[in-house]
Design an enzyme around this catalytic site. Structure first.
Site, PDB file in Angstrom:
ATOM      1  N   GLU A 197      41.316  31.765  44.873  1.00  0.00           N
ATOM      2  CA  GLU A 197      40.349  32.880  44.931  1.00  0.00           C
ATOM      3  C   GLU A 197      40.677  34.301  45.097  1.00  0.00           C
ATOM      4  O   GLU A 197      41.642  34.772  45.987  1.00  0.00           O
ATOM      5  CB  GLU A 197      39.079  32.524  45.903  1.00  0.00           C
ATOM      6  CG  GLU A 197      38.190  33.618  45.932  1.00  0.00           C
ATOM      7  CD  GLU A 197      37.040  32.778  46.938  1.00  0.00           C
ATOM      8  OE1 GLU A 197      35.891  33.484  46.879  1.00  0.00           O
ATOM      9  OE2 GLU A 197      37.254  31.936  47.832  1.00  0.00           O
TER      10      GLU A 197
ATOM     11  N   LYS B 285      31.418  33.712  40.756  1.00  0.00           N
ATOM     12  CA  LYS B 285      31.112  32.715  41.976  1.00  0.00           C
ATOM     13  C   LYS B 285      29.524  33.074  41.943  1.00  0.00           C
ATOM     14  O   LYS B 285      28.835  34.151  41.896  1.00  0.00           O
ATOM     15  CB  LYS B 285      31.573  33.300  43.072  1.00  0.00           C
ATOM     16  CG  LYS B 285      31.475  32.326  44.318  1.00  0.00           C
ATOM     17  CD  LYS B 285      32.515  33.049  45.528  1.00  0.00           C
ATOM     18  CE  LYS B 285      32.534  32.246  46.758  1.00  0.00           C
ATOM     19  NZ  LYS B 285      33.195  32.666  47.644  1.00  0.00           N
TER      20      LYS B 285
ATOM     21  N   CYS C 267      35.261  28.145  45.237  1.00  0.00           N
ATOM     22  CA  CYS C 267      35.058  28.348  46.705  1.00  0.00           C
ATOM     23  C   CYS C 267      33.730  27.642  47.158  1.00  0.00           C
ATOM     24  O   CYS C 267      33.458  26.572  46.767  1.00  0.00           O
ATOM     25  CB  CYS C 267      35.340  29.282  47.129  1.00  0.00           C
ATOM     26  SG  CYS C 267      35.924  29.207  49.320  1.00  0.00           S
TER      27      CYS C 267
END
Length: 551
Positions: free
Chosen positions: A45, A114, A150
């Protein structure tokens, strides 16, 4: 229709803000992936910016530099080598996203943003990023790849969307900070997503220290059958290629190397080593200074520093006063000798006496109390900071979590310094780590084998030695009791009544609660330190200093 896909997992140690350095790491990882025969390289990330970039990522010039790095990598992929799934801040229109950009044959073949931005504990992503839309899979070489980022896999929704829109393999870039016991949590989380989606699951985590956070790597691959297929080492940079093959029931990862799991004490020690090493090296300090008192906390701190940096970069200083016992001088010297570090003695008694003479007219013959104790601690801080200014080393403080929690530390005294290795380590764990280090030389250590902390240091009753015959238990409950209560108050957010219900003395609990609350102003001024537990007493426990609540 392709029958196999080789994915290189680039478990790297980026530095926040060093876009050029991080770009070089990604390029080196891609070169290694070429040697391993990979077709695609997955990064962790925000690898180009470093993670977490915090408010740095809001600077337009920084965003521009990250974009330029993506463009450089895009050009690299014209060579016909592996594609790059590279994670970076990415501005789309008027919104800034935590993104993964997919590069192949000189083109951007896709982007995903994300969705679930964490805003709890150490995370503040809603402050700087906009959430992306629910993502479908990306098609690479005929394979439909889901790339949730994530936090997107900590709940079911994003993976459900990917699986329902034809995803075949989940590739998950992560920036997941270390805390003791978290590895099992991550694996169980992955198993949940595999069960729900029926898809193989790649969890790629970064490593490295960033301020108070340490990222421990430990990347892994789960098959669609929920079995562990591959695992990378913890606390080590590594590029490892895994191969997926298409079968009758979908894609499956071929078994690969599985790195051994570390036990709790080993992982804590590794986290302290990596946190200190990266903090010192990434900020550019040549060495560290440690006040070595002959006590257990400073001895463990010195051992970690030598293991992380090497003995030549560690300088210990013993600063006795009239209350320092001869055994403490001997123990500190023996510890320094075992570690092989430079060790000096600076007598602070002249400074303490000078302060006494200077302040006598204003003290008006008041009886000695904690004031005189704190003057000794602050004289030591002045000594260490003078040596730091003159010699260039960073002062590493030595207070543990138990002391920091209840304020059993002197502001501008033993709290003075640039970093604290033990900030999130309870006193009882300090003793366990000392014994562990005497039995083990951690992997990657630059320090010696064998016993490095004298047994007498571990065995003697803890004392600040700021007055005659002083012991910590004169001021605090026994550490096993104190630590059990603090774990309840800090990590479980229990109130005094609940802890009393678990068998703790209510009077003692109330006293510890008051100490914990009253010390908030000290903790706000403490140096950063390695996060070890599920809840530290700085970034994750944000209580008001002015606080009328009594629990």
């Amino acid at each position: 229709m392709p029958e196999s896909l080789k994915v290189a997992l680039a478990q790297l140690n980026p530095k926040v803000g060093d876009v050029a350095g991080n770009l070089a790491k990604v390029r080196a990882a891609r070169a290694e992936a070429v040697r391993q025969g990979a077709e695609l390289v997955l990064t962790s990330e925000l690898v180009l910016s470093g993670y977490p970039p915090e408010d740095l990522v809001l600077k337009p010039a920084f965003q521009k530099r990250c974009h330029e790095a993506v463009e450089a990598l895009r050009a690299d992929t014209r060579d016909g080598g592996p594609a790059l799934f590279v994670a970076t801040p990415w501005r789309e229109g008027d919104k800034l996203h935590n993104a993964i950009v997919c590069l192949d044959k000189g083109e951007v073949i896709g982007k995903r943003f994300k969705v679930d931005l964490p805003n709890y504990g150490v995370f503040d992503e809603k402050r700087v990023f906009a959430p992306g839309p629910m993502p479908g899979p990306l098609v690479f070489n005929g394979v439909r790849l889901g790339v949730p980022i994530c936090e997107d896999v900590w709940t079911a929704d994003v993976v459900e969307c990917i699986s329902e829109t034809g995803g075949e393999i989940l590739l998950v870039p992560n920036g997941s900070p270390y805390e003791v016991g978290k590895t099992d949590i991550r694996v169980q989380l992955g198993v949940q997503r595999v069960v729900e989606s029926g898809l193989p699951f790649v969890y790629l985590n970064q490593i490295g220290g960033q301020d108070e956070l340490v990222f421990d790597g430990g990347s892994f691959v789960l098959g669609a059958d929920r079995a562990l297929k591959a695992k990378l080492a913890s606390f080590r940079e590594q590029v490892a290629t895994v191969e997926f093959r298409r079968g009758a029931n979908g894609w499956e990862c071929q078994p690969a190397a599985i790195a051994p799991e570390l036990d709790d004490l080993d992982s804590i020690y590794q986290a302290m080593m990596l946190g200190l090493r990266d903090y010192v090296n990434k900020t550019g300090f040549p060495s560290v200074l440690i006040g070595l008192s002959g006590g257990v906390d400073s001895a463990l701190t010195a051992a970690v520093a030598v293991d992380a940096l090497g003995a030549s970069r560690v300088h210990t200083v013993m600063m006795p006063s009239r209350y320092t016992g001869a055994s403490s001088l001997e123990d500190a010297r023996e510890c320094a000798q075992a570690l092989g570090v430079r060790h000096d003695i600076v007598d602070i008694e002249p400074a303490v006496e000078a302060f006494a003479r200077m302040l006598l007219p204003l003290f008006d013959n008041a009886a000695p109390d904690v004031t005189e104790e704190n003057i000794q601690s602050r004289a030591r801080a002045v000594t260490l900071m003078a040596l730091s200014n003159k010699l260039g080393g960073m002062v590493v403080t030595t207070g543990n979590k138990s002391e920091m929690a209840v304020g059993y530390a002197t502001l501008y005294g033993d709290m003075c310094g640039g970093y604290n290795v033990l900030k999130d380590v309870y006193k009882t764990t300090v003793f366990e780590l000392c014994r562990w280090r005497n039995r083990n030389r951690p992997e990657g250590s630059l320090g010696p084998c064998g016993r490095v902390i004298p047994e007498r240091i571990i065995g003697k009753p803890p004392s600040a030695e700021l007055r005659a015959d002083q012991k910590d238990e004169d001021s605090l409950p026994p550490y096993p009791t104190l630590d059990a209560i603090l774990r309840g108050l800090i990590e479980r957010d229990l109130d005094a009544g609940a802890l009393a219900g678990e068998g703790h003395d209510r009077v003692v609990v109330d006293r510890v609660w008051r100490l914990l609350e009253a010390a908030e102003y000290k903790r706000r001024q403490a140096p950063p330190g390695v996060k070890i537990t599920a809840r530290n007493v700085s970034r994750e426990r944000r209580y008001p200093i002015v606080n009328g609540f009594r629990g």
